[in-house]
Design a protein around this motif. Structure first.
Motif, PDB file in Angstrom:
ATOM      1  N   LYS A  64       8.007  12.439  29.347  1.00 29.45           N
ATOM      2  CA  LYS A  64       9.455  12.447  29.210  1.00 29.45           C
ATOM      3  C   LYS A  64      10.116  13.017  30.461  1.00 29.45           C
ATOM      4  N   ILE A  65       9.542  14.064  31.006  1.00 32.56           N
ATOM      5  CA  ILE A  65      10.076  14.649  32.237  1.00 32.56           C
ATOM      6  C   ILE A  65      10.064  13.612  33.361  1.00 32.56           C
ATOM      7  N   TYR A  66       9.023  12.812  33.408  1.00 33.09           N
ATOM      8  CA  TYR A  66       8.963  11.755  34.427  1.00 33.09           C
ATOM      9  C   TYR A  66      10.126  10.772  34.276  1.00 33.09           C
ATOM     10  N   GLN A  67      10.534  10.511  33.043  1.00 30.75           N
ATOM     11  CA  GLN A  67      11.655   9.594  32.836  1.00 30.75           C
ATOM     12  C   GLN A  67      12.974  10.218  33.305  1.00 30.75           C
ATOM     13  N   LEU A  68      13.054  11.539  33.281  1.00 27.32           N
ATOM     14  CA  LEU A  68      14.282  12.237  33.646  1.00 27.32           C
ATOM     15  C   LEU A  68      14.390  12.522  35.142  1.00 27.32           C
ATOM     16  N   ALA A  69      13.290  12.389  35.882  1.00 29.06           N
ATOM     17  CA  ALA A  69      13.311  12.695  37.317  1.00 29.06           C
ATOM     18  C   ALA A  69      14.215  11.711  38.060  1.00 29.06           C
ATOM     19  N   ASP A  70      14.813  12.196  39.147  1.00 34.47           N
ATOM     20  CA  ASP A  70      15.709  11.348  39.944  1.00 34.47           C
ATOM     21  C   ASP A  70      14.940  10.484  40.941  1.00 34.47           C
ATOM     22  N   GLN A 182       4.340  22.716  37.260  1.00 35.81           N
ATOM     23  CA  GLN A 182       5.502  22.832  38.141  1.00 35.81           C
ATOM     24  C   GLN A 182       6.660  21.949  37.668  1.00 35.81           C
ATOM     25  N   GLU A 183       6.353  20.751  37.211  1.00 38.45           N
ATOM     26  CA  GLU A 183       7.391  19.843  36.735  1.00 38.45           C
ATOM     27  C   GLU A 183       8.043  20.380  35.463  1.00 38.45           C
ATOM     28  N   LYS A 184       7.249  20.943  34.575  1.00 41.76           N
ATOM     29  CA  LYS A 184       7.800  21.492  33.337  1.00 41.76           C
ATOM     30  C   LYS A 184       8.641  22.739  33.613  1.00 41.76           C
ATOM     31  N   TRP A 185       8.207  23.531  34.574  1.00 42.23           N
ATOM     32  CA  TRP A 185       8.990  24.727  34.911  1.00 42.23           C
ATOM     33  C   TRP A 185      10.352  24.324  35.471  1.00 42.23           C
ATOM     34  N   ILE A 186      10.370  23.322  36.316  1.00 39.48           N
ATOM     35  CA  ILE A 186      11.651  22.848  36.867  1.00 39.48           C
ATOM     36  C   ILE A 186      12.612  22.477  35.747  1.00 39.48           C
ATOM     37  N   PHE A 187      12.161  21.657  34.803  1.00 40.77           N
ATOM     38  CA  PHE A 187      13.068  21.160  33.775  1.00 40.77           C
ATOM     39  C   PHE A 187      13.411  22.217  32.729  1.00 40.77           C
ATOM     40  N   LYS A 188      12.580  23.229  32.600  1.00 38.41           N
ATOM     41  CA  LYS A 188      12.912  24.310  31.673  1.00 38.41           C
ATOM     42  C   LYS A 188      14.014  25.204  32.222  1.00 38.41           C
ATOM     43  N   TYR A 189      13.986  25.436  33.553  1.00 36.68           N
ATOM     44  CA  TYR A 189      14.881  26.446  34.111  1.00 36.68           C
ATOM     45  C   TYR A 189      15.935  25.909  35.081  1.00 36.68           C
ATOM     46  N   LYS A 190      15.920  24.638  35.389  1.00 35.64           N
ATOM     47  CA  LYS A 190      16.791  24.148  36.456  1.00 35.64           C
ATOM     48  C   LYS A 190      18.275  24.360  36.178  1.00 35.64           C
ATOM     49  N   ILE A 198      18.493  20.573  44.926  1.00 35.99           N
ATOM     50  CA  ILE A 198      17.314  19.727  45.125  1.00 35.99           C
ATOM     51  C   ILE A 198      16.082  20.476  44.634  1.00 35.99           C
ATOM     52  N   PHE A 199      15.283  19.795  43.826  1.00 38.75           N
ATOM     53  CA  PHE A 199      14.055  20.372  43.276  1.00 38.75           C
ATOM     54  C   PHE A 199      12.877  19.531  43.744  1.00 38.75           C
ATOM     55  N   LEU A 278      14.837  17.700  24.768  1.00 39.41           N
ATOM     56  CA  LEU A 278      14.803  18.598  25.918  1.00 39.41           C
ATOM     57  C   LEU A 278      14.568  20.051  25.524  1.00 39.41           C
ATOM     58  N   PRO A 279      15.207  20.585  24.480  1.00 44.21           N
ATOM     59  CA  PRO A 279      14.887  21.960  24.099  1.00 44.21           C
ATOM     60  C   PRO A 279      13.420  22.145  23.753  1.00 44.21           C
ATOM     61  N   GLU A 280      12.820  21.116  23.144  1.00 44.74           N
ATOM     62  CA  GLU A 280      11.398  21.207  22.809  1.00 44.74           C
ATOM     63  C   GLU A 280      10.552  21.223  24.061  1.00 44.74           C
ATOM     64  N   ILE A 281      10.971  20.481  25.097  1.00 42.76           N
ATOM     65  CA  ILE A 281      10.248  20.514  26.365  1.00 42.76           C
ATOM     66  C   ILE A 281      10.224  21.933  26.899  1.00 42.76           C
ATOM     67  N   SER A 282      11.343  22.641  26.788  1.00 44.85           N
ATOM     68  CA  SER A 282      11.409  24.016  27.269  1.00 44.85           C
ATOM     69  C   SER A 282      10.378  24.885  26.557  1.00 44.85           C
ATOM     70  N   LYS A 283      10.230  24.672  25.235  1.00 44.87           N
ATOM     71  CA  LYS A 283       9.262  25.458  24.490  1.00 44.87           C
ATOM     72  C   LYS A 283       7.829  25.082  24.865  1.00 44.87           C
ATOM     73  N   LEU A 284       7.630  23.788  25.104  1.00 40.50           N
ATOM     74  CA  LEU A 284       6.274  23.305  25.382  1.00 40.50           C
ATOM     75  C   LEU A 284       5.837  23.602  26.805  1.00 40.50           C
ATOM     76  N   ALA A 285       6.781  23.870  27.687  1.00 39.31           N
ATOM     77  CA  ALA A 285       6.463  24.000  29.106  1.00 39.31           C
ATOM     78  C   ALA A 285       5.446  25.084  29.379  1.00 39.31           C
ATOM     79  N   GLY A 286       5.435  26.118  28.555  1.00 34.69           N
ATOM     80  CA  GLY A 286       4.522  27.214  28.835  1.00 34.69           C
ATOM     81  C   GLY A 286       3.201  27.124  28.119  1.00 34.69           C
ATOM     82  N   ARG A 287       2.970  26.022  27.381  1.00 33.01           N
ATOM     83  CA  ARG A 287       1.757  25.960  26.551  1.00 33.01           C
ATOM     84  C   ARG A 287       0.527  25.488  27.292  1.00 33.01           C
ATOM     85  N   HIS A 288       0.684  24.867  28.437  1.00 31.51           N
ATOM     86  CA  HIS A 288      -0.483  24.302  29.117  1.00 31.51           C
ATOM     87  C   HIS A 288      -1.320  25.386  29.738  1.00 31.51           C
ATOM     88  N   SER A 289      -2.611  25.147  29.756  1.00 33.08           N
ATOM     89  CA  SER A 289      -3.486  26.098  30.432  1.00 33.08           C
ATOM     90  C   SER A 289      -3.120  26.136  31.906  1.00 33.08           C
TER      91      SER A 289
END
Length: 293
Positions: A64-70, A182-190, A198-199, A278-289
């Motif tokens: 989903k983040i890939y779909q949102l990238a510019d 890195q991609e998940k962190w960008i979209f969680k906090y941008k 620019i990110f 998108l709010p769920e992405i924020s929650k999921l962003a920190g779950r990856h090893s």
């Protein structure tokens, strides 16, 4: 609170859409580096490679983040070969490790561009900052920070990083902590980074800029065997990624050539409901090893 993400169109089997090239479930912008440098005034830049494409077969929030990238620009000679095989060649490989120094050089006299480096091992980002500033002849990198291992799961540290970036006044965030972290962190906090326009998700580029990790020779990269060079540098960490996790790419590419590939997330309408908001992405962003590149 962000609105629920709209239903995505079904991906077509045709390999191009305007100035984009479709490889598996990613539309890659068919730009030259010069065009990207001239166009890029704001937005998120991602650099798909084979490893990203394989992660995008099973990681819904990353997809989903890939779909949102510019911007999504090719970071792999293997993908260059794949696009050619599909009959829709990409014009130029724009790897993060090539684009970032070119970006710094392009803007070396542009005082509207100031960069914050986030990533790498302790002290490495600061070393990269000093080298980049020396090369460009000005303080284009205004600050840097090497986060702790697993920082993405530590909300307190993440908010401290957000505050640090905001206080720096940086208009560009270049983050290299490995994909998809890195991609998940960008979209969680941008949206909390008030000055950043620019990110850039740049993987191992900070290590290359600091001189702590050797890049593959140009001829190796041009042949598309940079992955083999990287395995020899860090076999314990990278052999599984390149030799096991990424190998099925060839089979999926063959299926696309035969018109039999379907995205695991958008091929079937009922799967669209499974995509997180998108709010769920924020929650999921920190779950990856934690993963470092």
């Amino acid at each position: 609170m962000a609105e629920k993400f709209p239903r995505l169109p079904l991906l077509k089997k045709k390999s191009t859409t305007g100035d984009k090239v479709s490889i598996l479930n990613v539309l890659i912008d068919n730009l030259t580096m010069q065009e990207l440098l001239e166009q890029l005034e704001s937005g998120v830049v991602l650099t798909p490679n084979v490893d990203h494409l394989m992660k995008l077969q099973h990681d819904r929030e990353f997809f989903k983040i890939y779909q949102l990238a510019d911007y999504r620009v090719c970071d792999s000679q293997v993908l260059m070969y794949a696009a050619r095989i599909l009959g829709t060649p990409l014009r130029e490989k724009i790897s993060g490790s090539d684009f970032f120094p070119a970006f710094c050089n392009f803007h070396k006299t542009n005082n509207d561009i100031s960069i914050f480096l986030l990533g790498a091992a302790p002290g490495v980002a600061d070393q990269a900052r000093l080298r980049i500033n020396r090369r460009t002849g000005r303080e284009i990198v205004v600050d840097s920070y090497s986060p702790s291992y697993g920082f993405e799961r530590n909300e307190e540290e993440c908010l401290e990083i957000v505050d640090m970036i905001n206080r720096s006044g940086a208009t560009v965030l270049a983050i290299g902590v490995g994909a998809p972290k890195q991609e998940k962190w960008i979209f969680k906090y941008k949206d909390q980074l008030t000055n950043v326009k620019i990110f850039l998700a740049i993987g191992a580029t900070i290590d290359f800029e600091a001189g702590t990790v050797q890049r593959a020779p140009r001829w190796v990269s041009n042949l598309g065997i940079e992955w083999l060079f990287r395995i020899t540098q860090d076999p314990k960490r990278l052999w599984k990624r390149y030799l096991l996790e990424d190998l099925p790419f060839l089979w999926l590419l063959f299926k696309q050539m035969r018109g039999r590939y379907t995205s695991p997330f958008v091929a079937l309408p009922e799967k669209l409901a499974e995509l997180p908001t998108l709010p769920e992405i924020s929650k999921l962003a920190g779950r990856h090893s934690p993963t470092r590149v």
